[in-house]
Write an enzyme that holds these catalytic residues in place. Structure first.
Site, PDB file in Angstrom:
ATOM      1  N   HIS A  30      73.541  75.849  -7.744  1.00  0.00           N
ATOM      2  CA  HIS A  30      72.763  74.910  -8.613  1.00  0.00           C
ATOM      3  C   HIS A  30      72.483  73.656  -7.935  1.00  0.00           C
ATOM      4  O   HIS A  30      72.592  72.442  -8.195  1.00  0.00           O
ATOM      5  CB  HIS A  30      73.861  74.268  -9.762  1.00  0.00           C
TER       6      HIS A  30
ATOM      7  N   SER B  81      76.529  77.189 -17.109  1.00  0.00           N
ATOM      8  CA  SER B  81      75.962  78.093 -16.194  1.00  0.00           C
ATOM      9  C   SER B  81      75.887  79.434 -16.759  1.00  0.00           C
ATOM     10  O   SER B  81      75.008  79.831 -17.631  1.00  0.00           O
ATOM     11  CB  SER B  81      76.818  78.214 -14.808  1.00  0.00           C
TER      12      SER B  81
END
Length: 522
Positions: free
Chosen positions: A197, A93
């Protein structure tokens, strides 16, 4: 025989690994970057990380810039202490920004500005939650969610084969927690305020995409695996891939598997962090996978001036792997045929030699000019729908999108031509004693160097073929020139350096055979 410089893979952690005291000893070692971070962010980054006086370290707006800075300093500190720069970079990430920084996509300041904006946009989202689920595959988790009418949730993180993270509206995350707990599944709520996400971040994604239009990204000198695709980044697609990541799943397990599949024996090292990524890699390594069929034969394409005997010594080190040389017209057993100086004609001729011989797993190998021709052969095979090789191994050449360093050699005349070849080290001295052989060899060489001079790269989608590139440590290639090979493959690029100049291969047949076979290396 093991290859000494096995691929190094750097892992950069993301949000959730922050901790008070992180970066200790780093800020004093990098005072200029620490001061620059303070100017960009408007607060004392060292004080935030070391003391966290206002309890902001867990606030996304502060967490992400802080991790970006500490990850960057940690990586540079390792390099300064003598560790080699990584060949392949993965970031979880937020950590993906550090991977791109290390690969040259942007400088430290630019990356920090981008991360700060990302953090603001993600933190502005509200009403979502995330839930870690342990002990269940992503596929089984999706089935269970469908059974419980919880299709409003997305699998945000696919961390390992049995560790995933759900993301979505807070009330639906609560329902999922109850359902999963009722099935005896371990779960844990994450300390976040939004559904990162997931589809619920699309507004932030679109705003971020607009923001990124104001930046230009440099060509990558290292392979970076993208979270959203589990494939290497491609030059020209950095902005789109980064914006997609905000609303897309972090496919960490698939990304690590991609590296393990294409680069057996790769050495993983986590940068900073708490070891969580290292533990994930071990779990992924330990999960069963179908064994990959190794090549049964390798088709070889000779360098400039070479014939079917160019790699004869290779066969003595390949064991059961059959070495099949592809001969170009005008040399060796085809000496009576006219030489070719048209690239497309040469590639068509090479492909014709392969027809009917692709019934078993195979590899393709080429050195120097042979590397470019071998690459074009793979493209031609794809265009015809023929089976592709298990791997393409190239040596002594930069990525084909970059003009060859030998593109003007064919223009040299007389003694200048031979003096240049002497510097390359490819012409046997005993050849000079025979004028007729010299004349024949010069015609062959000029035809081959003409191919390099006429080579015009065409942009096409990357090959679904792993590429291994090998260079001599005294060759003049830059990281960017070697890294350009990554543009041509959807798999992580394997890089190796061996002692020697342009014709280093003559002293390393065993190592080369090992790489062509695809066996794990040390």
């Amino acid at each position: 025989m093991p290859v000494a410089d096995g691929t190094s893979v750097a892992l950069f952690p993301g949000q959730g690994t922050q901790a008070k005291g992180m970066g200790a000893d780093l800020f004093d070692r990098f005072p200029e970057h620490t001061a620059l971070a303070g100017e960009v962010l408007g607060y004392d980054i060292a004080r935030l990380c070391l003391e966290d006086p206002d309890h902001r370290l867990d606030d996304t707006r502060y967490t992400q810039p802080a991790l970006y800075v500490v990850n960057a300093l940690s990586y540079w500190d390792r390099v300064a202490r003598g560790e080699p720069e990584a060949d392949v970079l993965l970031g979880h990430s937020l950590g993906e920004y550090n991977a791109l920084l290390a690969a040259g996509a942007f400088d430290f300041e630019t990356g920090l500005k981008i991360v700060a904006q990302r953090a603001e946009l993600m933190a502005a989202q509200r009403g979502g939650a995330m839930l870690a689920v342990v002990g269940m595959s992503a596929e089984r988790l999706a089935d269970l969610l469908a059974e419980q009418d919880l299709t409003t949730l997305d699998v945000a993180n696919r961390n390992t084969p049995t560790q995933n993270v759900l993301s979505g509206p807070a009330e639906d995350i609560d329902r999922a927690r109850e359902a999963l707990t009722g099935h005896g599944v371990r779960v844990a709520a994450l300390r976040v305020s939004a559904a990162f996400h997931s589809r619920y971040m699309r507004a932030a994604r679109d705003e971020f995409a607009a923001f990124l239009r104001g930046f230009r990204f440099g060509p990558l000198t290292r392979t970076v695996i993208a979270n959203v695709t589990a494939r290497p980044y491609r030059d020209g697609e950095v902005a789109r891939t980064l914006s997609d990541q905000i609303a897309g799943s972090v496919r960490w397990s698939d990304s690590v598997r991609s590296v393990l599949r294409g680069l057996p024996g790769a050495r993983f090292r986590e940068i900073g962090g708490t070891g969580v990524l290292t533990r994930m890699v071990r779990q992924i390594e330990g999960a069963p996978t179908a064994p990959e069929a190794r090549p049964r034969r390798v088709f070889t394409v000779a360098y400039a001036g070479g014939d079917e005997n160019a790699y004869r010594a290779l066969a003595g080190h390949t064991g059961d792997l059959e070495v099949v040389p592809l001969e170009r017209p005008g040399r060796g057993r085809r000496v009576a045929e006219p030489l070719l100086t048209d690239v497309d004609a040469v590639v068509a001729d090479l492909v014709d030699q392969l027809r009917g011989r692709l019934d078993e797993p195979y590899a393709v190998y080429g050195h120097s000019l042979g590397a470019r021709l071998a690459f074009l052969v793979c493209r031609a095979l794809r265009a015809e729908g023929l089976p592709l090789p298990r791997r393409l191994v190239v040596s002594g050449e930069c990525g084909p999108s970059i003009p060859s360093r030998e593109r003007d050699t064919w223009r040299l005349t007389g003694d200048a031509f031979w003096a240049h070849l002497d510097r390359l080290g490819g012409v046997p001295q005993q050849l000079r004693q025979f004028e007729d052989l010299m004349a024949h060899y010069e015609r062959v060489l000029r035809a081959d160097f003409t191919l390099l001079g006429r080579y015009a790269h065409r942009e096409e989608p990357p090959l679904d073929v792993p590429i291994t590139v090998v260079t001599g440590d005294r060759e003049p290639f830059t990281d960017a020139e070697i890294g350009a090979w990554q543009r041509e493959s959807t798999e992580p690029l394997a890089r190796h350096r061996l002692p020697g100049d342009h014709f280093f291969i003559r002293g390393h047949w065993a190592e080369l055979a090992h790489l062509i076979e695809g066996a794990p290396h040390a």
